[in-house]
Design a protein around this motif. Structure first.
Motif, PDB file in Angstrom:
ATOM      1  N   LEU A  86      40.004  38.127  40.524  1.00 34.56           N
ATOM      2  CA  LEU A  86      39.136  36.953  40.728  1.00 34.56           C
ATOM      3  C   LEU A  86      39.773  35.684  40.167  1.00 34.56           C
ATOM      4  N   MET A  87      40.427  35.788  39.007  1.00 41.35           N
ATOM      5  CA  MET A  87      41.077  34.622  38.405  1.00 41.35           C
ATOM      6  C   MET A  87      42.172  34.069  39.316  1.00 41.35           C
ATOM      7  N   LEU A  88      42.817  34.955  40.069  1.00 43.87           N
ATOM      8  CA  LEU A  88      43.927  34.548  40.939  1.00 43.87           C
ATOM      9  C   LEU A  88      43.484  34.297  42.384  1.00 43.87           C
ATOM     10  N   GLU A  89      42.186  34.351  42.637  1.00 44.46           N
ATOM     11  CA  GLU A  89      41.670  34.177  43.997  1.00 44.46           C
ATOM     12  C   GLU A  89      42.154  32.900  44.671  1.00 44.46           C
ATOM     13  N   PRO A  90      42.213  31.754  43.983  1.00 43.50           N
ATOM     14  CA  PRO A  90      42.708  30.560  44.672  1.00 43.50           C
ATOM     15  C   PRO A  90      44.141  30.739  45.203  1.00 43.50           C
ATOM     16  N   LYS A  91      44.959  31.468  44.481  1.00 45.97           N
ATOM     17  CA  LYS A  91      46.349  31.666  44.909  1.00 45.97           C
ATOM     18  C   LYS A  91      46.440  32.609  46.106  1.00 45.97           C
ATOM     19  N   TRP A  92      45.737  33.767  46.047  1.00 49.02           N
ATOM     20  CA  TRP A  92      45.869  34.701  47.158  1.00 49.02           C
ATOM     21  C   TRP A  92      45.107  34.248  48.397  1.00 49.02           C
ATOM     22  N   SER A  93      44.025  33.508  48.206  1.00 48.92           N
ATOM     23  CA  SER A  93      43.303  33.032  49.401  1.00 48.92           C
ATOM     24  C   SER A  93      44.079  31.904  50.093  1.00 48.92           C
ATOM     25  N   THR A  94      44.777  31.061  49.321  1.00 53.00           N
ATOM     26  CA  THR A  94      45.594  29.996  49.906  1.00 53.00           C
ATOM     27  C   THR A  94      46.705  30.589  50.777  1.00 53.00           C
ATOM     28  N   LEU A 121      43.345  41.788  50.506  1.00 53.65           N
ATOM     29  CA  LEU A 121      43.392  42.694  49.371  1.00 53.65           C
ATOM     30  C   LEU A 121      42.677  43.986  49.725  1.00 53.65           C
ATOM     31  N   GLU A 122      43.348  45.083  49.496  1.00 55.28           N
ATOM     32  CA  GLU A 122      42.736  46.405  49.649  1.00 55.28           C
ATOM     33  C   GLU A 122      42.615  46.988  48.253  1.00 55.28           C
ATOM     34  N   LEU A 123      41.387  47.149  47.795  1.00 54.72           N
ATOM     35  CA  LEU A 123      41.143  47.639  46.444  1.00 54.72           C
ATOM     36  C   LEU A 123      40.631  49.070  46.473  1.00 54.72           C
ATOM     37  N   ALA A 124      41.195  49.884  45.605  1.00 61.33           N
ATOM     38  CA  ALA A 124      40.731  51.256  45.396  1.00 61.33           C
ATOM     39  C   ALA A 124      40.702  51.469  43.885  1.00 61.33           C
ATOM     40  N   LEU A 125      39.653  50.935  43.258  1.00 63.52           N
ATOM     41  CA  LEU A 125      39.539  50.978  41.802  1.00 63.52           C
ATOM     42  C   LEU A 125      38.449  51.961  41.410  1.00 63.52           C
ATOM     43  N   ASN A 135      52.988  37.692  40.547  1.00 63.04           N
ATOM     44  CA  ASN A 135      54.291  37.942  41.184  1.00 63.04           C
ATOM     45  C   ASN A 135      54.114  38.444  42.610  1.00 63.04           C
ATOM     46  N   ALA A 136      53.207  39.400  42.782  1.00 66.56           N
ATOM     47  CA  ALA A 136      52.991  39.966  44.116  1.00 66.56           C
ATOM     48  C   ALA A 136      52.522  38.887  45.088  1.00 66.56           C
ATOM     49  N   ILE A 137      51.664  37.999  44.613  1.00 70.07           N
ATOM     50  CA  ILE A 137      51.167  36.901  45.455  1.00 70.07           C
ATOM     51  C   ILE A 137      52.318  35.966  45.829  1.00 70.07           C
ATOM     52  N   LYS A 138      53.116  35.567  44.837  1.00 72.65           N
ATOM     53  CA  LYS A 138      54.238  34.644  45.072  1.00 72.65           C
ATOM     54  C   LYS A 138      55.239  35.198  46.075  1.00 72.65           C
ATOM     55  N   HIS A 139      55.490  36.509  45.997  1.00 72.58           N
ATOM     56  CA  HIS A 139      56.548  37.102  46.804  1.00 72.58           C
ATOM     57  C   HIS A 139      56.050  37.763  48.087  1.00 72.58           C
ATOM     58  N   SER A 140      54.760  37.578  48.399  1.00 71.67           N
ATOM     59  CA  SER A 140      54.205  38.132  49.637  1.00 71.67           C
ATOM     60  C   SER A 140      54.263  37.100  50.747  1.00 71.67           C
ATOM     61  N   ASN A 141      54.415  37.589  51.941  1.00 71.91           N
ATOM     62  CA  ASN A 141      54.382  36.725  53.113  1.00 71.91           C
ATOM     63  C   ASN A 141      52.934  36.356  53.411  1.00 71.91           C
ATOM     64  N   GLY A 153      49.519  36.002  54.993  1.00 78.01           N
ATOM     65  CA  GLY A 153      48.836  36.927  55.897  1.00 78.01           C
ATOM     66  C   GLY A 153      49.083  38.386  55.580  1.00 78.01           C
ATOM     67  N   GLY A 154      49.884  38.659  54.548  1.00 72.80           N
ATOM     68  CA  GLY A 154      50.194  40.042  54.173  1.00 72.80           C
ATOM     69  C   GLY A 154      49.045  40.711  53.439  1.00 72.80           C
ATOM     70  N   THR A 155      49.297  41.924  52.986  1.00 70.02           N
ATOM     71  CA  THR A 155      48.282  42.711  52.294  1.00 70.02           C
ATOM     72  C   THR A 155      48.792  43.140  50.920  1.00 70.02           C
ATOM     73  N   LEU A 156      47.916  43.023  49.947  1.00 69.42           N
ATOM     74  CA  LEU A 156      48.163  43.570  48.615  1.00 69.42           C
ATOM     75  C   LEU A 156      47.240  44.767  48.441  1.00 69.42           C
ATOM     76  N   LYS A 157      47.798  45.889  48.034  1.00 71.44           N
ATOM     77  CA  LYS A 157      46.994  47.082  47.772  1.00 71.44           C
ATOM     78  C   LYS A 157      46.971  47.305  46.268  1.00 71.44           C
ATOM     79  N   VAL A 158      45.762  47.364  45.720  1.00 70.81           N
ATOM     80  CA  VAL A 158      45.588  47.538  44.286  1.00 70.81           C
ATOM     81  C   VAL A 158      44.791  48.813  44.055  1.00 70.81           C
ATOM     82  N   GLY A 159      45.375  49.721  43.283  1.00 75.49           N
ATOM     83  CA  GLY A 159      44.701  50.971  42.978  1.00 75.49           C
ATOM     84  C   GLY A 159      44.618  51.208  41.481  1.00 75.49           C
ATOM     85  N   LEU A 160      43.567  51.878  41.059  1.00 75.79           N
ATOM     86  CA  LEU A 160      43.390  52.246  39.658  1.00 75.79           C
ATOM     87  C   LEU A 160      42.634  53.560  39.616  1.00 75.79           C
TER      88      LEU A 160
END
Length: 165
Positions: free
Chosen positions: A27-35, A40-44, A67-73, A75-82
């Motif tokens: 949530l804190m990084l939402e402005p960066k990833w939404s821009t 985001l695919e979350l499996a927490l 880092n993942a946000i900066k280096h992603s293209n 329209g790409g997808t970030l998958k976060v699992g916990l």
């Protein structure tokens, strides 16, 4: 960085929900990833409780996600699992970004090293150094898989720790 470098033993441990902490970092990084129009695919898994230094561990999630946000293209997808595996919490972050060369993989935890010359203005080369130091201090482990133009996968394992009564 120098503050974390001088820590020998992690103190100020408390029990807290790790899944909530990861959600907060996202949530804190939402402005960066939404821009960047990232999906985001979350499996927490819910209710994973850890006993550790909350502020140090929070820095791990923020640095890895940033880092993942900066280096992603765009329209790409970030998958976060916990999830929990035995006495450990396992965090996995997968991006579809630029990936890393073998040389970058070899040096990614070196202080001030930046593998992608085209992105040198995006940071100071301390993020992964800090992540590695904190994970080591917390008696955890970090594994990285990456391939150029195919993205990276970071897996962090942290001991759940003992709850204090």
């Amino acid at each position: 960085m120098s503050k974390v470098e001088n820590i020998e033993i992690v103190s100020e441990k408390s029990a807290y929900r790790l899944d909530e902490q990861v959600r907060l970092a996202i949530l804190m990084l939402e402005p960066k990833w939404s821009t960047r129009n990232l999906n985001l695919e979350l499996a927490l898994d819910d209710e994973i409780e850890i006993c550790s230094n909350k502020n140090l561990i929070q820095q791990v999630w923020i640095n890895l996600l940033d880092n993942a946000i900066k280096h992603s293209n765009s329209g790409g997808t970030l998958k976060v699992g916990l999830w929990q595996c035995g006495g450990e919490a396992v965090f996995r972050l997968e991006d579809q970004g630029c990936g890393m060369s073998k040389e970058t993989m070899r040096r990614m935890f070196d202080k001030f090293y930046q593998g992608d010359a085209s992105r040198t203005t995006a940071g100071n080369g301390l993020g992964l150094t800090l992540v590695k130091r904190i994970v080591d201090l917390c008696e955890g482990s970090i594994e990285v898989e990456s391939e150029l133009n195919r993205g990276s996968i970071f897996t962090i394992r942290l001991p759940l720790g003992q709850k204090r009564n």
